[in-house]
Design an enzyme around this catalytic site. Structure first.
Site, PDB file in Angstrom:
ATOM      1  N   LYS A 175       1.140  -1.199  -0.309  1.00 32.16           N
ATOM      2  CA  LYS A 175      -0.075   0.165   0.268  1.00 32.16           C
ATOM      3  C   LYS A 175       0.508   0.959  -0.297  1.00 32.16           C
ATOM      4  CE  LYS A 175      -4.356  -2.182   0.173  1.00 32.16           C
ATOM      5  NZ  LYS A 175      -4.899  -2.366  -0.760  1.00 32.16           N
ATOM      6  N   HIS A 306     -10.339  -8.542  -7.385  1.00 35.86           N
ATOM      7  CA  HIS A 306     -10.060  -7.667  -6.746  1.00 35.86           C
ATOM      8  C   HIS A 306     -10.542  -8.625  -4.944  1.00 35.86           C
ATOM      9  CE1 HIS A 306     -12.050  -4.957  -2.748  1.00 35.86           C
ATOM     10  NE2 HIS A 306     -10.413  -4.649  -2.845  1.00 35.86           N
TER      11      HIS A 306
END
Length: 374
Positions: A175, A306
């Site tokens: 991230k 996802h």
């Protein structure tokens, strides 16, 4: 005439706690709070002859009870129907809630029923959903995301990376998207140095950059040989993602936040991405996902759906071109079964249907149980 119609439909909400709260860039920028649990909308369909289909959808943070409320509204419309008529039933459920949209909560409520119908159909055929759809392969590369959140220090991330690779996972996603871009770049470079050049790496900005920042970040990340740069801009900035795709060497990935076929089609139309990241529960289930797969196939896009690996392993194995599956183990406590991983690849389950059953613990987490019968 159908001799084995749907006789019972059951829906409920299951709150699955995470081992520890996680944060991405949306928390760093003050847009969201840390994630502590996942709400699963559970659906079970049973026919007159006792055959059962199981499906689920999900929400993160808010929305779980809204999905359950809508699911309760439409569940009764499946009673007496032929469960093999999946396409027609999807349209029937979508039109029931058309006045409040065919996207978002309504689509995500439909998704649980849609997955359950596909689960039932595959079980009747004695095949996994992936095989029923016509699998192109029996395994796909997989990557870990859960160890790379911004809520973990760099030392913790490096430890998580080592653990993931030792378990046989094929890639690592980090991230990014912090207010200070230099911190992001340093973090990614440190992980690249730690794992070497041969380990596939991805980064995910969770929509937190403007175009200028994304372009500057992307040019620096181009040096690191990433598989993709995910959601550098707003999920709905189709043109912006297309411009980045033209200017960067690193492929762009997006689509997870979209909740309809029409929205995902815009990514294809604008040539915004190399990797389509549609999320089956978010866009209404397997039925609309197959349509997205078709238009993505025509555009020769790669696929990286996802989250919810329990569903997406089937869809990734049935896609004609390169596909990745995201390994996030958050939902494992809700199920009795586990997906197998070998040499960086996730294996298509050989169990009939979806291949998952609820654990005893998940049954204790359920609330709002609603059952309709003839």
């Amino acid at each position: 005439m159908n001799t084995d119609p749907v006789q019972h439909v059951e829906v409920s909400l299951c709150r699955v706690p995470l081992p520890q709260a996680v944060s991405d860039a949306k928390v760093s920028t003050g847009r969201q709070k840390p994630l502590t649990h996942v709400d699963l909308l559970l659906a079970e369909i049973e026919t007159r002859h006792g055959e059962k289909g199981f499906g689920f959808s999900y929400s993160l943070r808010a929305g779980g009870h809204a999905m359950l409320a809508h699911a309760k509204d439409i569940a009764g419309e499946l009673i007496g129907e032929d469960p093999d008529d999946i396409g027609r039933l999807w349209e029937k459920m979508a039109w029931l809630g058309a006045s409040v949209a065919r996207t978002g909560v309504t689509a995500q409520a439909i998704a649980a029923f849609d997955v359950a119908l596909w689960d039932l159909k595959a079980k009747r055929a004695g095949k996994s959903i992936g095989k029923l759809l016509g699998a192109h392969r029996n395994d796909v590369p997989c990557y870990n995301t859960s160890g790379g959140y911004l809520s973990s220090s760099l030392d913790e991330v490096l430890s998580n990376v080592d653990r993931s690779l030792a378990l046989g996972l094929g890639g690592i996603k980090l991230k990014v998207g912090q207010p200070d871009l230099k911190l992001d770049i340093a973090r990614v470079r440190a992980v690249r140095e730690h794992v070497g050049e041969d380990v596939p790496m991805m980064v995910d900005a969770n929509q937190q950059w403007d175009f200028t920042t994304a372009l500057r970040a992307g040019r620096q990340l181009d040096e690191l040989g990433l598989v993709w740069l995910e959601e550098p801009l707003s999920a709905y900035d189709y043109a912006g993602h297309a411009m980045l795709s033209e200017r960067l060497d690193t492929p762009i990935a997006s689509g997870e936040m979209l909740s309809s076929l029409a929205e995902c089609a815009e990514l294809v139309r604008h040539r915004s991405v190399t990797f389509m990241q549609a999320d089956a529960p978010r866009i209404g289930g397997i039925t609309p996902f197959l349509k997205i797969a078709t238009i993505s196939d025509l555009a020769r896009l790669k696929l990286a759906p996802h989250f919810v690996m329990e569903i997406h392993i089937h869809l990734a194995c049935a896609y004609p071109h390169e596909a990745w599956v995201e390994h996030i183990e958050w939902l494992e406590p809700a199920f009795n079964e586990r997906l197998q991983i070998r040499n960086g690849r996730m294996m298509l389950p050989d169990r009939p249907g979806l291949g998952f059953t609820l654990s005893d613990e998940a049954l204790t987490w359920r609330e709002g149980l609603h059952r309709i019968s003839t």
